[in-house]
Write a protein that holds these residues in place. Structure first.
Motif, PDB file in Angstrom:
ATOM      1  N   MET A 192       0.817  -1.194   0.000  1.00 16.79           N
ATOM      2  CA  MET A 192       0.000   0.000   0.000  1.00 16.79           C
ATOM      3  C   MET A 192       0.864   1.262   0.000  1.00 16.79           C
ATOM      4  N   ILE A 193       1.908   1.282   0.820  1.00 11.57           N
ATOM      5  CA  ILE A 193       2.755   2.481   0.879  1.00 11.57           C
ATOM      6  C   ILE A 193       3.512   2.684  -0.434  1.00 11.57           C
ATOM      7  N   SER A 194       3.920   1.600  -1.092  1.00 17.64           N
ATOM      8  CA  SER A 194       4.642   1.752  -2.359  1.00 17.64           C
ATOM      9  C   SER A 194       3.737   2.366  -3.422  1.00 17.64           C
ATOM     10  N   LYS A 195       2.460   2.022  -3.417  1.00 18.81           N
ATOM     11  CA  LYS A 195       1.514   2.621  -4.373  1.00 18.81           C
ATOM     12  C   LYS A 195       1.351   4.110  -4.086  1.00 18.81           C
ATOM     13  N   LYS A 196       1.301   4.479  -2.819  1.00 22.59           N
ATOM     14  CA  LYS A 196       1.184   5.894  -2.458  1.00 22.59           C
ATOM     15  C   LYS A 196       2.429   6.671  -2.883  1.00 22.59           C
ATOM     16  N   ILE A 197       3.600   6.069  -2.706  1.00 25.75           N
ATOM     17  CA  ILE A 197       4.841   6.727  -3.140  1.00 25.75           C
ATOM     18  C   ILE A 197       4.834   6.899  -4.655  1.00 25.75           C
ATOM     19  N   SER A 198       4.380   5.888  -5.374  1.00 34.06           N
ATOM     20  CA  SER A 198       4.287   5.969  -6.834  1.00 34.06           C
ATOM     21  C   SER A 198       3.393   7.133  -7.256  1.00 34.06           C
ATOM     22  N   LEU A 199       2.245   7.255  -6.603  1.00 31.72           N
ATOM     23  CA  LEU A 199       1.327   8.350  -6.922  1.00 31.72           C
ATOM     24  C   LEU A 199       1.940   9.713  -6.606  1.00 31.72           C
ATOM     25  N   LYS A 200       2.671   9.783  -5.503  1.00 29.48           N
ATOM     26  CA  LYS A 200       3.288  11.053  -5.131  1.00 29.48           C
ATOM     27  C   LYS A 200       4.379  11.444  -6.127  1.00 29.48           C
ATOM     28  N   ILE A 201       5.167  10.479  -6.563  1.00 31.50           N
ATOM     29  CA  ILE A 201       6.201  10.760  -7.558  1.00 31.50           C
ATOM     30  C   ILE A 201       5.555  11.313  -8.829  1.00 31.50           C
ATOM     31  N   LYS A 202       4.515  10.653  -9.293  1.00 29.14           N
ATOM     32  CA  LYS A 202       3.820  11.097 -10.509  1.00 29.14           C
ATOM     33  C   LYS A 202       3.241  12.503 -10.320  1.00 29.14           C
ATOM     34  N   PHE A 203       2.602  12.746  -9.174  1.00 28.82           N
ATOM     35  CA  PHE A 203       2.031  14.058  -8.889  1.00 28.82           C
ATOM     36  C   PHE A 203       3.106  15.142  -8.910  1.00 28.82           C
ATOM     37  N   GLU A 204       4.216  14.887  -8.228  1.00 30.15           N
ATOM     38  CA  GLU A 204       5.294  15.881  -8.149  1.00 30.15           C
ATOM     39  C   GLU A 204       5.916  16.133  -9.522  1.00 30.15           C
ATOM     40  N   ARG A 205       6.061  15.085 -10.328  1.00 32.66           N
ATOM     41  CA  ARG A 205       6.598  15.248 -11.692  1.00 32.66           C
ATOM     42  C   ARG A 205       5.655  16.108 -12.522  1.00 32.66           C
ATOM     43  N   GLN A 206       4.375  15.769 -12.493  1.00 36.00           N
ATOM     44  CA  GLN A 206       3.396  16.515 -13.280  1.00 36.00           C
ATOM     45  C   GLN A 206       3.275  17.956 -12.808  1.00 36.00           C
ATOM     46  N   LYS A 207       3.381  18.178 -11.511  1.00 33.34           N
ATOM     47  CA  LYS A 207       3.321  19.531 -10.945  1.00 33.34           C
ATOM     48  C   LYS A 207       4.433  20.405 -11.527  1.00 33.34           C
ATOM     49  N   ARG A 208       5.540  19.771 -11.876  1.00 27.94           N
ATOM     50  CA  ARG A 208       6.675  20.498 -12.435  1.00 27.94           C
ATOM     51  C   ARG A 208       6.626  20.571 -13.964  1.00 27.94           C
ATOM     52  N   GLY A 209       5.578  20.008 -14.545  1.00 34.40           N
ATOM     53  CA  GLY A 209       5.395  20.091 -15.995  1.00 34.40           C
ATOM     54  C   GLY A 209       6.364  19.249 -16.805  1.00 34.40           C
ATOM     55  N   LEU A 210       6.848  18.174 -16.211  1.00 29.54           N
ATOM     56  CA  LEU A 210       7.815  17.316 -16.903  1.00 29.54           C
ATOM     57  C   LEU A 210       7.142  16.059 -17.439  1.00 29.54           C
ATOM     58  N   SER A 211       7.525  15.662 -18.645  1.00 34.89           N
ATOM     59  CA  SER A 211       7.061  14.379 -19.160  1.00 34.89           C
ATOM     60  C   SER A 211       7.829  13.272 -18.437  1.00 34.89           C
ATOM     61  N   GLN A 212       7.333  12.066 -18.545  1.00 35.39           N
ATOM     62  CA  GLN A 212       8.038  10.938 -17.933  1.00 35.39           C
ATOM     63  C   GLN A 212       9.444  10.814 -18.508  1.00 35.39           C
ATOM     64  N   GLU A 213       9.557  11.012 -19.812  1.00 35.34           N
ATOM     65  CA  GLU A 213      10.857  10.885 -20.466  1.00 35.34           C
ATOM     66  C   GLU A 213      11.827  11.960 -19.983  1.00 35.34           C
TER      67      GLU A 213
END
Length: 72
Positions: free
Chosen positions: A1-22
């Motif tokens: 459960m915590i690993s899924k939350k960390i995954s979501l937070k990483i994605k949120f923080e990346r998107q907040k900065r306007g960066l693509s995954q690549e």
């Protein structure tokens, strides 16, 4: 459960900065495929990878893994 939350937070923080995954994967020094697997929750990042991600996000690793406010 915590690993899924960390995954979501990483994605949120990346998107907040306007960066693509690549773009973000390049900045963090990991493959785009690895970043996709981490953000999708398919794999849990190692502590070394979490450190790279935190540095790329300009965050302390402790703040990155604080998922107390992340809801699934």
């Amino acid at each position: 459960m915590i690993s899924k939350k960390i995954s979501l937070k990483i994605k949120f923080e990346r998107q907040k900065r306007g960066l693509s995954q690549e773009e973000f994967a390049l900045k963090a020094g990991i493959s785009r495929n690895a970043m996709w697997k981490i953000e999708s929750g398919r794999v849990s990042p190692t502590i070394d990878t979490l450190e790279k991600i935190a540095i790329a996000l300009n965050m302390k690793i402790t703040k990155l893994v604080d998922v107390s406010k992340v809801d699934l």
